[in-house]
Write an enzyme that holds these catalytic residues in place. Structure first.
Site, PDB file in Angstrom:
ATOM      1  N   ASP A  30      -1.649  14.393  -0.378  1.00  0.00           N
ATOM      2  CA  ASP A  30      -2.170  13.043  -0.567  1.00  0.00           C
ATOM      3  C   ASP A  30      -3.498  13.131  -1.322  1.00  0.00           C
ATOM      4  OD1 ASP A  30      -1.661  10.098   1.052  1.00  0.00           O
ATOM      5  OD2 ASP A  30      -3.603  10.428   0.096  1.00  0.00           O
ATOM      6  N   ILE A  31      -3.696  12.246  -2.276  1.00  0.00           N
ATOM      7  CA  ILE A  31      -4.899  12.276  -3.122  1.00  0.00           C
ATOM      8  C   ILE A  31      -6.153  11.858  -2.345  1.00  0.00           C
ATOM      9  CG2 ILE A  31      -4.901   9.883  -4.026  1.00  0.00           C
ATOM     10  CD1 ILE A  31      -5.165  11.141  -6.849  1.00  0.00           C
ATOM     11  N   GLY A  93       0.744  -1.615   6.209  1.00  0.00           N
ATOM     12  CA  GLY A  93      -0.197  -0.693   5.565  1.00  0.00           C
ATOM     13  C   GLY A  93       0.365   0.027   4.360  1.00  0.00           C
ATOM     14  N   HIS A 100       7.624   6.915   1.668  1.00  0.00           N
ATOM     15  CA  HIS A 100       7.002   8.235   1.808  1.00  0.00           C
ATOM     16  C   HIS A 100       6.663   8.458   3.263  1.00  0.00           C
ATOM     17  CE1 HIS A 100       4.129   5.137   0.590  1.00  0.00           C
ATOM     18  NE2 HIS A 100       3.282   5.678   1.448  1.00  0.00           N
ATOM     19  N   HIS A 102       4.151  10.252   5.646  1.00  0.00           N
ATOM     20  CA  HIS A 102       2.858  10.935   5.754  1.00  0.00           C
ATOM     21  C   HIS A 102       2.993  12.018   6.826  1.00  0.00           C
ATOM     22  CE1 HIS A 102       0.295   7.695   3.817  1.00  0.00           C
ATOM     23  NE2 HIS A 102       1.330   6.958   4.167  1.00  0.00           N
TER      24      HIS A 102
HETATM   25  P1  5GP Z   1       0.757   4.005   2.030  1.00  0.00           P
HETATM   26  O1  5GP Z   1      -0.560   3.265   2.165  1.00  0.00           O
HETATM   27  O2  5GP Z   1       1.652   3.315   1.033  1.00  0.00           O
HETATM   28  O3  5GP Z   1       1.442   4.296   3.321  1.00  0.00           O
HETATM   29  O4  5GP Z   1       0.377   5.424   1.453  1.00  0.00           O
HETATM   30  C1  5GP Z   1       0.180   5.670   0.094  1.00  0.00           C
HETATM   31  C2  5GP Z   1      -0.521   6.996   0.012  1.00  0.00           C
HETATM   32  O5  5GP Z   1      -0.418   7.464  -1.318  1.00  0.00           O
HETATM   33  C3  5GP Z   1      -2.021   6.898   0.343  1.00  0.00           C
HETATM   34  O6  5GP Z   1      -2.318   7.753   1.429  1.00  0.00           O
HETATM   35  C4  5GP Z   1      -2.702   7.310  -0.957  1.00  0.00           C
HETATM   36  O7  5GP Z   1      -3.878   8.063  -0.752  1.00  0.00           O
HETATM   37  C5  5GP Z   1      -1.617   8.104  -1.664  1.00  0.00           C
HETATM   38  N1  5GP Z   1      -1.698   8.066  -3.104  1.00  0.00           N
HETATM   39  C6  5GP Z   1      -1.907   6.965  -3.876  1.00  0.00           C
HETATM   40  N2  5GP Z   1      -1.900   7.294  -5.182  1.00  0.00           N
HETATM   41  C7  5GP Z   1      -1.683   8.644  -5.241  1.00  0.00           C
HETATM   42  C8  5GP Z   1      -1.573   9.565  -6.324  1.00  0.00           C
HETATM   43  O8  5GP Z   1      -1.660   9.219  -7.505  1.00  0.00           O
HETATM   44  N3  5GP Z   1      -1.363  10.871  -6.007  1.00  0.00           N
HETATM   45  C9  5GP Z   1      -1.257  11.277  -4.705  1.00  0.00           C
HETATM   46  N4  5GP Z   1      -1.058  12.592  -4.502  1.00  0.00           N
HETATM   47  N5  5GP Z   1      -1.341  10.437  -3.653  1.00  0.00           N
HETATM   48  C10 5GP Z   1      -1.555   9.123  -3.921  1.00  0.00           C
END
Ligand code: 5GP
Ligand code: ZN
Length: 114
Positions: A30-31, A93, A100, A102
């Site tokens: 995760d970034i 969230g 995906h 986590h």
């Molecule tokens: P969500 O909030 O949709 O459950 O999680 C999305 C996740 O994707 C977040 O934890 C965010 O930090 C990660 N993320 C967003 N953009 C990128 C990216 O360009 N590269 C990577 N490796 N992770 C990303």
């Protein structure tokens, strides 16, 4: 999907720190990590949210959890414990609309989550 961030990672059009890849799933860091270990496991196939899953995706979701287990073992956190989360929709969230899983570890997780 051409405008999907995670489809672009699958296609290699956006760089990511890849950790695992097979015919069906990809895992990368995760970034914006929320724990010392924060990995994401995604299907190669575009699926926007949990609501878009069909019976045909049953095995795919299983493969995502098996990848989570394998990553936890690779990082040596399987005994200490880890958290798997899949957010769904805005109030859940979710910010990237390609499902995906986590996988977070390396600190004590709180419950209930925020
Ligand atoms: P969500 O909030 O949709 O459950 O999680 C999305 C996740 O994707 C977040 O934890 C965010 O930090 C990660 N993320 C967003 N953009 C990128 C990216 O360009 N590269 C990577 N490796 N992770 C990303
Ligand atoms: Zn996608």
């Amino acid at each position: 999907m051409s405008d999907c961030l995670f489809c672009k990672i699958v296609a290699g059009e956006i760089p990511a720190e890849l950790l695992y890849e097979d015919d069906h799933v990809v895992a990368f860091k995760d970034i914006n990590p929320q724990a010392p270990m924060h990995h994401l496991i995604i299907p190669k196939k575009h699926i926007s949210t949990i609501n878009d899953l069909t019976i045909n995706d049953e095995a795919l979701i299983g493969k995502m959890y098996l990848a989570a287990k394998a990553l936890a073992e690779k990082e040596g956190v399987e005994d200490d414990g880890y958290r798997t989360v899949m957010n769904c929709g805005e109030s859940g969230g979710q910010t990237v609309f390609h499902i995906h899983l986590h996988v977070l570890a390396g600190r004590n997780m709180q419950w209930p989550p925020g």
